[in-house]
Design a protein around this motif. Structure first.
Motif, PDB file in Angstrom:
ATOM      1  N   GLY A  40       0.824  -1.196   0.000  1.00  0.00           N
ATOM      2  CA  GLY A  40       0.000   0.000   0.000  1.00  0.00           C
ATOM      3  C   GLY A  40       0.862   1.251   0.000  1.00  0.00           C
ATOM      4  O   GLY A  40       0.358   2.357  -0.084  1.00  0.00           O
ATOM      5  N   ALA A  41       2.177   1.087   0.087  1.00  0.00           N
ATOM      6  CA  ALA A  41       3.093   2.220   0.185  1.00  0.00           C
ATOM      7  C   ALA A  41       4.031   2.349  -1.008  1.00  0.00           C
ATOM      8  O   ALA A  41       4.856   3.245  -1.032  1.00  0.00           O
ATOM      9  CB  ALA A  41       3.914   2.089   1.463  1.00  0.00           C
ATOM     10  N   GLY A  42       3.944   1.449  -1.971  1.00  0.00           N
ATOM     11  CA  GLY A  42       4.816   1.523  -3.139  1.00  0.00           C
ATOM     12  C   GLY A  42       5.947   0.515  -3.081  1.00  0.00           C
ATOM     13  O   GLY A  42       6.076  -0.245  -2.120  1.00  0.00           O
ATOM     14  N   PHE A  43       6.778   0.515  -4.137  1.00  0.00           N
ATOM     15  CA  PHE A  43       7.843  -0.467  -4.281  1.00  0.00           C
ATOM     16  C   PHE A  43       9.163   0.220  -4.582  1.00  0.00           C
ATOM     17  O   PHE A  43       9.201   1.262  -5.235  1.00  0.00           O
ATOM     18  CB  PHE A  43       7.508  -1.443  -5.418  1.00  0.00           C
ATOM     19  N   ALA A  44      10.245  -0.378  -4.138  1.00  0.00           N
ATOM     20  CA  ALA A  44      11.585   0.145  -4.394  1.00  0.00           C
ATOM     21  C   ALA A  44      11.901   0.038  -5.883  1.00  0.00           C
ATOM     22  O   ALA A  44      11.366  -0.835  -6.582  1.00  0.00           O
ATOM     23  CB  ALA A  44      12.614  -0.651  -3.586  1.00  0.00           C
ATOM     24  N   PRO A  45      12.782   0.903  -6.374  1.00  0.00           N
ATOM     25  CA  PRO A  45      13.156   0.857  -7.791  1.00  0.00           C
ATOM     26  C   PRO A  45      13.694  -0.505  -8.236  1.00  0.00           C
ATOM     27  O   PRO A  45      13.409  -0.957  -9.349  1.00  0.00           O
ATOM     28  CB  PRO A  45      14.244   1.929  -7.909  1.00  0.00           C
ATOM     29  N   LEU A  87       3.918  -7.228  -9.105  1.00  0.00           N
ATOM     30  CA  LEU A  87       3.694  -6.205  -8.087  1.00  0.00           C
ATOM     31  C   LEU A  87       2.224  -5.818  -8.075  1.00  0.00           C
ATOM     32  O   LEU A  87       1.635  -5.545  -9.117  1.00  0.00           O
ATOM     33  CB  LEU A  87       4.546  -4.963  -8.367  1.00  0.00           C
ATOM     34  N   VAL A  88       1.654  -5.789  -6.882  1.00  0.00           N
ATOM     35  CA  VAL A  88       0.243  -5.438  -6.728  1.00  0.00           C
ATOM     36  C   VAL A  88       0.153  -4.292  -5.729  1.00  0.00           C
ATOM     37  O   VAL A  88       0.391  -4.472  -4.539  1.00  0.00           O
ATOM     38  CB  VAL A  88      -0.599  -6.636  -6.243  1.00  0.00           C
ATOM     39  N   ASP A  89      -0.161  -3.104  -6.256  1.00  0.00           N
ATOM     40  CA  ASP A  89      -0.365  -1.951  -5.389  1.00  0.00           C
ATOM     41  C   ASP A  89      -1.864  -1.754  -5.197  1.00  0.00           C
ATOM     42  O   ASP A  89      -2.679  -2.540  -5.689  1.00  0.00           O
ATOM     43  CB  ASP A  89       0.304  -0.704  -5.957  1.00  0.00           C
ATOM     44  N   LEU A  90      -2.249  -0.726  -4.446  1.00  0.00           N
ATOM     45  CA  LEU A  90      -3.675  -0.523  -4.169  1.00  0.00           C
ATOM     46  C   LEU A  90      -4.473  -0.284  -5.442  1.00  0.00           C
ATOM     47  O   LEU A  90      -5.599  -0.771  -5.583  1.00  0.00           O
ATOM     48  CB  LEU A  90      -3.848   0.645  -3.205  1.00  0.00           C
ATOM     49  N   GLU A  91      -3.904   0.450  -6.391  1.00  0.00           N
ATOM     50  CA  GLU A  91      -4.583   0.709  -7.664  1.00  0.00           C
ATOM     51  C   GLU A  91      -4.901  -0.593  -8.380  1.00  0.00           C
ATOM     52  O   GLU A  91      -6.017  -0.833  -8.827  1.00  0.00           O
ATOM     53  CB  GLU A  91      -3.695   1.603  -8.544  1.00  0.00           C
ATOM     54  N   ARG A  92      -3.915  -1.454  -8.477  1.00  0.00           N
ATOM     55  CA  ARG A  92      -4.116  -2.735  -9.158  1.00  0.00           C
ATOM     56  C   ARG A  92      -5.063  -3.645  -8.375  1.00  0.00           C
ATOM     57  O   ARG A  92      -5.876  -4.358  -8.958  1.00  0.00           O
ATOM     58  CB  ARG A  92      -2.779  -3.420  -9.365  1.00  0.00           C
ATOM     59  N   LEU A  93      -4.935  -3.614  -7.076  1.00  0.00           N
ATOM     60  CA  LEU A  93      -5.762  -4.459  -6.239  1.00  0.00           C
ATOM     61  C   LEU A  93      -7.242  -4.133  -6.376  1.00  0.00           C
ATOM     62  O   LEU A  93      -8.088  -5.017  -6.502  1.00  0.00           O
ATOM     63  CB  LEU A  93      -5.334  -4.328  -4.771  1.00  0.00           C
TER      64      LEU A  93
END
Length: 47
Positions: free
Chosen positions: A19-24, A37-43
């Motif tokens: 919910g906070a993003g991913f490292a480069p 990678l699954v962020d809130l938008e994708r979820l």
């Protein structure tokens, strides 16, 4: 464990949820198809 049971895991990829993003580095691995990678938008809205 799945491979040990005879399940074909050659095309399996780990998934990371955040919910906070991913490292480069993790985003680069996703670009190479090594991780999903699954962020809130994708979820909540899909890919």
């Amino acid at each position: 464990m799945l491979a040990a049971r005879g399940v074909d895991t050659r095309h399996a990829r780990p998934a990371c949820y955040s919910g906070a993003g991913f490292a480069p580095e993790l985003r680069a691995a996703a670009d190479r198809g090594e991780v999903l990678l699954v962020d809130l938008e994708r979820l909540y809205r899909g890919s």
